[in-house]
Design an enzyme around this catalytic site. Structure first.
Site, PDB file in Angstrom:
ATOM      1  N   HIS A 158     -23.833   6.237  -2.149  1.00 37.56           N
ATOM      2  CA  HIS A 158     -22.608   7.057  -2.223  1.00 37.56           C
ATOM      3  C   HIS A 158     -22.902   8.548  -1.999  1.00 37.56           C
ATOM      4  CE1 HIS A 158     -20.312   3.604  -3.370  1.00 37.56           C
ATOM      5  NE2 HIS A 158     -20.925   3.437  -4.526  1.00 37.56           N
ATOM      6  N   ASP A 193     -23.919  -3.994  -0.835  1.00 32.79           N
ATOM      7  CA  ASP A 193     -23.452  -3.630  -2.178  1.00 32.79           C
ATOM      8  C   ASP A 193     -21.949  -3.961  -2.299  1.00 32.79           C
ATOM      9  OD1 ASP A 193     -24.448  -1.509  -4.546  1.00 32.79           O
ATOM     10  OD2 ASP A 193     -22.284  -1.432  -4.182  1.00 32.79           O
ATOM     11  N   HIS A 195     -19.739  -2.066  -3.375  1.00 30.65           N
ATOM     12  CA  HIS A 195     -18.962  -0.884  -2.994  1.00 30.65           C
ATOM     13  C   HIS A 195     -19.338  -0.426  -1.580  1.00 30.65           C
ATOM     14  CE1 HIS A 195     -19.390  -0.770  -7.454  1.00 30.65           C
ATOM     15  NE2 HIS A 195     -18.101  -0.489  -7.392  1.00 30.65           N
ATOM     16  N   ASP A 282     -24.253  -5.945  -7.126  1.00 32.77           N
ATOM     17  CA  ASP A 282     -23.028  -5.913  -7.933  1.00 32.77           C
ATOM     18  C   ASP A 282     -21.881  -6.719  -7.323  1.00 32.77           C
ATOM     19  OD1 ASP A 282     -23.069  -3.966  -5.961  1.00 32.77           O
ATOM     20  OD2 ASP A 282     -22.418  -2.328  -7.257  1.00 32.77           O
TER      21      ASP A 282
HETATM   22 ZN   LIG Z   1     -22.037  -0.723  -6.031  1.00 31.57          ZN
END
Ligand SMILES: [Zn+2]
Length: 342
Positions: A158, A193, A195, A282
Site C-alpha cells: 500500500h 493479497d 487488498h 489475508d
Molecule cells: Zn491485505
C-alpha cells in the site's frame, strides 16, 4: 528455498487503528512474524539474516523527501506539545501539486494516506530491514536461485513512492522488482493479497517494463476504495501494463483460481524474465478481515499455479493477520509452489 528476515523487523509495534471510525487494536502485530517463520520452516525453508543494503535500492522507488520524513518524523512529533504517542495524520491535501508543507503535522498528512500506518520510534528501522529482506531475496534470485522468500514485515504494497498507508511504509515488492530490473528487461509483479496493491500499481503505473497484476476483493466496498478497479489499466507508456482483477466479496478457491488463470495468461503474454509475488495470506476464509474465502489447500493450488510460470521468482510477504492457520497457509503456498509443474 532460502528465506530472509531480520529480528529488527519485529520491533515496529503499531497501536492505533480505526475500523469504520472506531478505535480497534492494530492487526499488524509483531506476533505475525512468529507464525510466518514457523510456516516457512515447516515448508523446509532456511531463514537467513539479510545484509544492510543501504538506502540505494529503496531510493530507487521512494522520493527523498518521503524517506527523510519516515526517518525523522517520530523525533519531530515528540517535540509537539500534547501530540499522540504515535505519528497519525489528521489532515490531508485534496490535491498534492501545491507547495510542500513545512510542519510535522502537514507532512504527516501529505505522506500518510490513512490512519492505519502509525509511526513509532522503531518504525523506520523495522521498515528498512523489511526492505533489505526483499533486496537480499531479489539478489539471491539474480545470482541463480530459482526462487527466494522475503518475510517482509512491516508489509509494503500500500506504500506509494511518497505515501505510506494500510500498515505499509516502504514498498518491498517494488524494491525487489527494481533490483531484479538490473538484470531483467521485464519484470512482472503478481499481487494475491486480499487488498488491492495500490501503492505498487501507483509506482509503476506509467511504466511498460514492470507489469503489475493484482487479484483482490472488489474495492467498490472494500479498502483501498479509490484504487483496484478493472478500468485502471496504466497510463502513458504504461497503458495496458496494469491489470486489476477484483473479485466479489467472499469468493472462494474456485473464483480465485479462475481469476489467477487470467492473471497468469497476461503475465505469460508479457514474457517477463523474473517475477515478484506479493504474497498476502489475508484472502483466507478465516482471516480477521473476512473479505474472501480462500482455504488452506487453496493456497497450495495458488502456489502451484504460479510456479507453473517457470520464472525466477521472489516471494515477498504482504498481509495475512493473526488466526490459527496463518503459518499453515504460508506452508501450503510454499509447498504448492515447490510442486512445480513443467
Ligand atoms: Zn491485505
Amino acid at each position: 528455498m532460502k528465506a530472509f528476515y531480520a529480528e529488527e523487523q519485529k520491533r515496529h509495534d503499531p497501536k492505533a487503528f480505526l475500523s469504520s471510525g472506531a478505535p480497534q487494536p492494530n492487526p499488524e502485530k509483531p506476533e505475525r512474524v512468529e507464525r510466518l517463520l514457523a510456516g516457512a520452516r515447516s515448508a523446509g525453508l532456511t531463514i537467513e539474516r539479510p545484509k544492510d543494503h543501504g538506502l540505494g535500492p529503496i531510493a530507487a522507488v521512494h522520493t527523498p523527501e518521503y524517506l527523510d520524513f519516515l526517518e525523522h518524523i517520530f523525533a519531530r512529533w515528540q517535540r509537539i506539545e500534547g501530540a499522540s504517542p504515535e505519528v497519525i495524520p489528521n489532515i490531508h491535501p485534496i490535491v498534492r501539486d501545491g507547495s510542500y508543507p513545512a510542519s510535522a503535522v502537514g507532512q504527516a498528512g501529505y505522506h500518510m494516506a490513512d490512519t492505519a500506518c502509525p509511526i513509532s520510534a522503531e518504525t523506520w528501522n523495522s521498515a528498512l530491514w523489511s526492505a533489505w529482506s526483499a533486496v537480499e531475496a531479489a539478489e539471491t534470485v539474480m545470482a541463480g536461485a530459482p526462487s527466494a522468500y522475503a518475510l517482509c514485515r512491516p508489509p509494503g504494497h500500500h506504500a506509494f513512492a511518497d505515501v505510506a498507508g494500510g500498515f505499509c511504509f516502504i514498498n518491498n515488492s517494488a524494491v525487489a522488482a527494481r533490483v531484479l530490473r538490473k538484470n531483467a528487461a521485464r519484470v512482472a509483479i503478481l499481487d494475491v493479497d486480499l487488498h488491492h496493491g495500490n501503492g505498487t500499481q501507483g509506482i509503476f503505473y506509467a511504466r511498460p517494463d514492470v507489469l503489475t497484476v493484482s487479484l483482490h476483493a472488489d474495492p467498490v466496498r472494500f479498502y483501498p476504495f479509490f484504487w483496484g478497479h478493472a478500468d485502471e489499466r496504466g497510463e502513458g507508456a504504461g497503458l495496458g501494463y496494469n491489470l486489476n482483477l477484483p473479485l466479489p466479496r467472499k469468493s472462494g478457491d474456485a473464483a480465485f483460481l479462475e481469476g489467477l488463470a487470467t492473471a497468469l495468461r497476461r503475465i505469460r503474454a508479457f514474457a517477463p524474465e523474473a517475477l515478484v509475488v506479493a504474497l498476502g495470506l489475508d484472502a483466507f476464509e478465516g482471516d480477521p478481515f473476512g473479505g474472501l474465502s480462500v482455504t488452506t489447500p487453496g493456497f497450495a493450488r495458488i502456489g502451484e499455479a504460479i510456479a507453473g510460470l517457470g520464472l525466477p521468482t521472489v516471494i515477498v510477504q504482504e498481509g495475512g493477520y493473526l488466526c490459527d492457520a496463518l503459518g499453515d497457509n504460508l506452508t501450503a503456498f510454499l509447498t504448492g509452489f515447490g510442486r512445480k509443474k513443467g
